[in-house]
Enzyme design. Sequence first.
Site, mmCIF file in Angstrom:
data_model
loop_
_atom_site.group_PDB
_atom_site.id
_atom_site.type_symbol
_atom_site.label_atom_id
_atom_site.label_comp_id
_atom_site.label_asym_id
_atom_site.label_seq_id
_atom_site.Cartn_x
_atom_site.Cartn_y
_atom_site.Cartn_z
ATOM 1 N N ARG A 271 0.833 -1.212 0.000
ATOM 2 C CA ARG A 271 0.000 0.000 0.000
ATOM 3 C C ARG A 271 0.872 1.269 0.000
ATOM 4 N NH1 ARG A 271 -0.396 4.713 2.496
ATOM 5 N NH2 ARG A 271 0.049 3.695 4.468
ATOM 6 N N ASP A 272 1.516 1.549 1.135
ATOM 7 C CA ASP A 272 2.308 2.787 1.227
ATOM 8 C C ASP A 272 3.410 2.759 0.177
ATOM 9 O OD1 ASP A 272 3.553 5.133 2.103
ATOM 10 O OD2 ASP A 272 3.340 4.648 4.212
ATOM 11 N N HIS B 167 5.432 4.473 12.668
ATOM 12 C CA HIS B 167 5.370 4.402 11.192
ATOM 13 C C HIS B 167 6.367 5.455 10.706
ATOM 14 C CE1 HIS B 167 2.918 4.152 7.296
ATOM 15 N NE2 HIS B 167 3.561 5.305 7.131
ATOM 16 N N HIS C 15 8.937 6.978 8.043
ATOM 17 C CA HIS C 15 9.551 7.066 6.712
ATOM 18 C C HIS C 15 11.030 7.411 6.927
ATOM 19 C CE1 HIS C 15 6.047 6.753 3.936
ATOM 20 N NE2 HIS C 15 5.415 6.938 5.082
ATOM 21 N N CYS D 74 4.396 9.248 0.051
ATOM 22 C CA CYS D 74 2.999 9.664 -0.006
ATOM 23 C C CYS D 74 2.860 10.670 -1.141
ATOM 24 C CB CYS D 74 2.577 10.301 1.317
ATOM 25 S SG CYS D 74 0.923 11.010 1.264
ATOM 26 N N ASN E 242 9.006 4.050 3.648
ATOM 27 C CA ASN E 242 9.140 3.691 5.059
ATOM 28 C C ASN E 242 10.484 3.016 5.251
ATOM 29 O OD1 ASN E 242 6.110 3.350 4.300
ATOM 30 N ND2 ASN E 242 6.186 3.702 6.489
HETATM 31 P P1 HMG Z 1 -13.146 14.389 -2.002
HETATM 32 O O1 HMG Z 1 -12.985 14.843 -3.405
HETATM 33 O O2 HMG Z 1 -13.178 15.420 -0.914
HETATM 34 O O3 HMG Z 1 -14.416 13.422 -1.829
HETATM 35 O O4 HMG Z 1 -11.996 13.353 -1.687
HETATM 36 P P2 HMG Z 1 -15.923 13.589 -2.202
HETATM 37 O O5 HMG Z 1 -16.656 12.817 -1.164
HETATM 38 O O6 HMG Z 1 -16.258 15.038 -2.437
HETATM 39 O O7 HMG Z 1 -16.038 12.795 -3.600
HETATM 40 C C1 HMG Z 1 -15.458 13.264 -4.802
HETATM 41 C C2 HMG Z 1 -15.360 12.123 -5.805
HETATM 42 O O8 HMG Z 1 -14.524 11.082 -5.292
HETATM 43 C C3 HMG Z 1 -16.674 11.452 -6.105
HETATM 44 O O9 HMG Z 1 -16.577 10.925 -7.428
HETATM 45 C C4 HMG Z 1 -16.704 10.296 -5.156
HETATM 46 O O10 HMG Z 1 -17.528 9.252 -5.562
HETATM 47 C C5 HMG Z 1 -15.249 9.862 -5.174
HETATM 48 P P3 HMG Z 1 -17.156 11.745 -8.707
HETATM 49 O O11 HMG Z 1 -18.587 12.009 -8.350
HETATM 50 O O12 HMG Z 1 -16.337 12.998 -8.798
HETATM 51 O O13 HMG Z 1 -16.933 10.786 -9.838
HETATM 52 N N1 HMG Z 1 -14.836 9.195 -3.941
HETATM 53 C C6 HMG Z 1 -14.317 7.950 -3.874
HETATM 54 N N2 HMG Z 1 -14.035 7.048 -4.824
HETATM 55 C C7 HMG Z 1 -13.513 5.862 -4.403
HETATM 56 N N3 HMG Z 1 -13.255 5.589 -3.117
HETATM 57 C C8 HMG Z 1 -13.510 6.470 -2.148
HETATM 58 C C9 HMG Z 1 -14.072 7.719 -2.518
HETATM 59 N N4 HMG Z 1 -14.446 8.803 -1.819
HETATM 60 C C10 HMG Z 1 -14.894 9.694 -2.688
HETATM 61 N N5 HMG Z 1 -13.223 6.167 -0.865
HETATM 62 C C11 HMG Z 1 -10.912 11.558 -0.535
HETATM 63 C C12 HMG Z 1 -11.812 12.771 -0.415
HETATM 64 C C13 HMG Z 1 -10.432 11.165 0.853
HETATM 65 C C14 HMG Z 1 -11.683 10.413 -1.156
HETATM 66 C C15 HMG Z 1 -9.723 11.927 -1.430
HETATM 67 O O14 HMG Z 1 -9.131 13.076 -0.902
HETATM 68 C C16 HMG Z 1 -8.690 10.843 -1.545
HETATM 69 O O15 HMG Z 1 -8.943 9.780 -2.080
HETATM 70 N N6 HMG Z 1 -7.456 11.096 -1.081
HETATM 71 C C17 HMG Z 1 -6.384 10.141 -1.185
HETATM 72 C C18 HMG Z 1 -5.589 10.165 0.051
HETATM 73 C C19 HMG Z 1 -4.541 9.097 0.008
HETATM 74 O O16 HMG Z 1 -4.757 7.970 -0.393
HETATM 75 N N7 HMG Z 1 -3.315 9.467 0.481
HETATM 76 C C20 HMG Z 1 -2.265 8.540 0.622
HETATM 77 C C21 HMG Z 1 -2.511 7.571 1.743
HETATM 78 S S1 HMG Z 1 -2.246 8.316 3.357
HETATM 79 C C22 HMG Z 1 -0.582 8.078 3.652
HETATM 80 O O17 HMG Z 1 0.147 7.641 2.796
HETATM 81 C C23 HMG Z 1 -0.064 8.383 5.031
HETATM 82 C C24 HMG Z 1 0.197 7.135 5.884
HETATM 83 O O18 HMG Z 1 1.101 6.262 5.241
HETATM 84 C C25 HMG Z 1 0.775 7.556 7.225
HETATM 85 C C26 HMG Z 1 1.930 8.539 7.046
HETATM 86 O O19 HMG Z 1 2.977 8.163 6.511
HETATM 87 O O20 HMG Z 1 1.689 9.693 7.407
HETATM 88 C C27 HMG Z 1 -1.105 6.359 6.151
HETATM 89 MG MG MG Z 2 3.216 6.464 5.261
#
Ligand code: HMG
Ligand code: MG
Length: 306
Positions: A19-20, A211, A213, A244, A253
């Site tokens: 995933r990450d 966690h 990086h 990310c 990581n």
């Molecule tokens: P948004 O645009 O605010 O959401 O996104 P919305 O509710 O307004 O929906 C907009 C569109 O997205 C719609 O589609 C929804 O259906 C769709 P449209 O009508 O435009 O065709 N949608 C989705 N589709 C599939 N799955 C969903 C979903 N939700 C809405 N779950 C949202 C909000 C959170 C979805 C968006 O900002 C997003 O996907 N962000 C991605 C964030 C991400 O994956 N970041 C990386 C992972 S976090 C990380 O790496 C950190 C971590 O490792 C810890 C660390 O290191 O810090 C965990």
């Molecule tokens: Mg991370």
Amino acid sequence: MSVNKSLPHRVKLVDVGPRDGLQNEKQPVPAAIKIELVHRLQNAGLKEIEVTSFVSPKWVPQMADNAQVMAGIERREGVRYSVLTPNMKGFEAALASQPDEIVVFGAVTETFSQKNINCSIAESMERFAPVVQAARDAGIYVRGALSCALGCPYEGDVAPDKVSYLAGLMKQIGVQHVGVADTIGVGTPRKVEAAIEATLKHFALKDVSGHFHDTYGQALANTLAALQLGVWQFDTSVAGLGGCPYAKGATGNVATEDVVYMLHGMGIETGIDLDQLIDAGVFISQALGRKTQSRVATAVLNKRSA
Ligand code: HMG
Ligand code: MG
């Protein structure tokens, strides 16, 4: 070798590589490769694997094959598979894949929250709360990520009070475990201690993980600092994959291989076979056409070919 009494005797590692690690890849990685990576990780003895995320495919195209990957895994008894779910839409989609654990991911800073999940910290809690409730009702364990606990790509230094604040919000909505995340790898050991102590105001030691990086090369030192506080659970990434998409320049990581080597060298058990893990890292590095980021894997591979 005698184990220092203040250190855990056994550590649980969650490999977040699929995933990450892969979420940040520009080139499409076929689902079959992701599935094979999960199989190789479980063959190496990993008991916890973060497989994918149910986020918007427009935001993170690399994870669009989430359901396909989950469906393709031959599950092994005793192995737990987790996925990221930022909202109800993601949770509902994830349910069909029967994850053992879901992850809601919040940020300690407002700017990172906006950039990563397009909402404020308060709004993120409103989105997470029903997800946490639904997951717990379905018997699915809930983990929370505290992103930017050691520094933010937009706001810079982060005070431990902010970490404590987010941990408290996570606790209030029913999150069962939190990961103190150094999203951009800027933390150093004393800062790690402060962030973990801030988290321990709301969560028991057994419910806190690290966690880290490795962008600034501090992740092993940070892992040791956390171990010395008694933390025994860490997210790591095979071959040091990752980053990310919303934290530009952040690398992966800490490599699982490097952590396993350190822990085994200290007499701490992981249940992981380092050689098989290195082979899993070779597999994914070759599939991506690049060298492993793991120093331990590099050293062992050099030795093997000598
Ligand atoms: P948004 O645009 O605010 O959401 O996104 P919305 O509710 O307004 O929906 C907009 C569109 O997205 C719609 O589609 C929804 O259906 C769709 P449209 O009508 O435009 O065709 N949608 C989705 N589709 C599939 N799955 C969903 C979903 N939700 C809405 N779950 C949202 C909000 C959170 C979805 C968006 O900002 C997003 O996907 N962000 C991605 C964030 C991400 O994956 N970041 C990386 C992972 S976090 C990380 O790496 C950190 C971590 O490792 C810890 C660390 O290191 O810090 C965990
Ligand atoms: Mg991370």
